[in-house]
Design a protein around this motif. Sequence first.
Motif, short mmCIF file in Angstrom:
data_model
loop_
_atom_site.label_atom_id
_atom_site.label_comp_id
_atom_site.label_asym_id
_atom_site.label_seq_id
_atom_site.Cartn_x
_atom_site.Cartn_y
_atom_site.Cartn_z
N LEU A 193 8.00 -5.27 8.60
CA LEU A 193 8.08 -4.91 7.19
C LEU A 193 9.39 -4.23 6.86
N LYS A 194 9.83 -4.40 5.63
CA LYS A 194 11.00 -3.69 5.13
C LYS A 194 10.53 -2.46 4.36
N GLN A 195 11.45 -1.52 4.10
CA GLN A 195 11.07 -0.27 3.45
C GLN A 195 10.47 -0.50 2.06
N GLY A 196 10.90 -1.52 1.34
CA GLY A 196 10.36 -1.77 0.01
C GLY A 196 9.00 -2.46 0.00
N ASP A 197 8.50 -2.81 1.18
CA ASP A 197 7.21 -3.50 1.26
C ASP A 197 6.03 -2.55 1.11
N TYR A 198 6.30 -1.25 1.20
CA TYR A 198 5.24 -0.23 1.13
C TYR A 198 5.83 1.02 0.51
N SER A 199 4.98 1.96 0.16
CA SER A 199 5.45 3.23 -0.43
C SER A 199 5.01 4.39 0.45
N LEU A 200 5.82 5.42 0.47
CA LEU A 200 5.48 6.64 1.20
C LEU A 200 5.25 7.77 0.20
N LEU A 201 4.20 8.53 0.42
CA LEU A 201 3.88 9.64 -0.48
C LEU A 201 3.69 10.91 0.34
N PRO A 202 4.47 11.97 0.05
CA PRO A 202 4.28 13.23 0.78
C PRO A 202 3.02 13.94 0.30
N VAL A 203 2.08 14.14 1.19
CA VAL A 203 0.79 14.75 0.81
C VAL A 203 0.42 15.94 1.68
N GLY A 204 1.33 16.37 2.56
CA GLY A 204 1.02 17.51 3.41
C GLY A 204 -0.07 17.18 4.41
N ALA A 205 -0.88 18.18 4.70
CA ALA A 205 -1.99 18.02 5.65
C ALA A 205 -3.19 18.81 5.13
N GLY A 206 -4.28 18.75 5.87
CA GLY A 206 -5.46 19.51 5.46
C GLY A 206 -6.06 18.98 4.18
N ASN A 207 -6.43 19.88 3.30
CA ASN A 207 -7.14 19.50 2.07
C ASN A 207 -6.33 18.58 1.17
N THR A 208 -5.01 18.74 1.14
CA THR A 208 -4.19 17.90 0.26
C THR A 208 -4.15 16.46 0.76
N PHE A 209 -4.11 16.30 2.09
CA PHE A 209 -4.16 14.95 2.66
C PHE A 209 -5.51 14.31 2.38
N ILE A 210 -6.57 15.05 2.61
CA ILE A 210 -7.92 14.53 2.43
C ILE A 210 -8.15 14.13 0.97
N ALA A 211 -7.71 14.98 0.04
CA ALA A 211 -7.89 14.68 -1.38
C ALA A 211 -7.12 13.43 -1.77
N ALA A 212 -5.91 13.26 -1.23
CA ALA A 212 -5.10 12.08 -1.56
C ALA A 212 -5.79 10.80 -1.14
N MET A 213 -6.47 10.81 -0.01
CA MET A 213 -7.17 9.61 0.43
C MET A 213 -8.47 9.42 -0.35
N GLN A 214 -9.15 10.50 -0.63
CA GLN A 214 -10.38 10.40 -1.42
C GLN A 214 -10.11 9.84 -2.81
N HIS B 44 0.82 -1.21 0.00
CA HIS B 44 0.00 0.00 0.00
C HIS B 44 0.86 1.27 0.00
N THR B 45 0.23 2.38 -0.34
CA THR B 45 0.88 3.69 -0.31
C THR B 45 0.39 4.45 0.91
N LEU B 46 1.32 4.96 1.70
CA LEU B 46 1.02 5.61 2.97
C LEU B 46 1.34 7.09 2.88
N GLY B 47 0.44 7.91 3.34
CA GLY B 47 0.64 9.35 3.29
C GLY B 47 1.43 9.87 4.48
N VAL B 48 2.37 10.77 4.21
CA VAL B 48 3.12 11.48 5.24
C VAL B 48 3.15 12.95 4.84
#
Length: 332
Positions: A154-175, A130-134
């Motif tokens: 888990l190892k670092q390659g088992d998942y992905s990290l995506l910088p999405v900020g906070a507030g509306n940008t975080f919410i939109a990324a999950m939506q 999965h892709t996880l927001g930070v």
Amino acid sequence: MNTIKRIAALAITAFVAMDAHAADKIRIMVGGINKIIYLPAELTQRLGYFKDEGLDVDLMSEPAGVNAENEMLAGAVQGVVGFYDHTIDLQSKGKAAESVVQFAKVPGEAELVSAKLAGSIKSPADFRGHTLGVTGLGSSTDFLTQYMAAKAGLKQGDYSLLPVGAGNTFIAAMQQDRIQAGMTSDPTAARMLGTGQAKVLVDLRTEQGARAALGGVYPAASLYMPNAWVDAHQAEVAKLARAFVRTLQYMHTHSAEQIADVMPRDYYGGDKKLYIQALKASLPMFTADGRMPADGPQTVLKVLSTFKPGVRNAHIDLARTYTTRFVEAAAK
């Protein structure tokens, strides 16, 4: 000759006065100024406590703590309102910064999972694939996410990290399903939970939750500054400490409603009632005196050492990552 000397003396006096005034102009970068975890920054400004100390403080905002840190390292700002863990990470890279006022005992963050996937992502062990927001890569939300994943095997390659900020940008990324889970703070978390778009997977907003997930209290939001600047500007740092300690005391003696009335309207995100609810839930995480929790630095070092070889292999002098002398003086 006497006239020339008088003119020179006046010029020197004026220069010194200008330099003293300039020293009181302090620029502080906040890792998301409307986040409740960083409430003391804007609240201190709104209450006029900086002004009472004779300080001219310019508060600026960057959505991710790592960007705020970079501004400090570049010399664009004198300090950062961000997570204490950056001071340990910086020391492992040969740079020296210290927390001079500790705002919070716990991260105040929550790992949220999209409501659509709450049945399949039930713990950090399910992050695989999965892709996880930070907020940003290298930010404290990045640190904490990596720790939870590593703790789950888990190892670092088992998942992905995506910088999405906070507030509306975080919410939109999950939506938009660009992230399936992510770490954020209030009021963003409260907004998503209030609409039913997300559920809490790991709650780091309370001391109980932090101890369960991280093994102890995890001092987070703070004012940290370069050690060299602190040493060279002790009078200014003392004034900052007095202003912030006064704010922390205000937060422990006033209601969430009273605090919300002081804050800018755009911080409410259009829902003051929800903001007040989030404030009520968040206020216990803040210290009342700006002191570092005694067992906190060691917990942070343990967490970072789990997944950061640079920290694990460095000789970290925790005594250089924070100081209590200014807040202790402010309490007298």
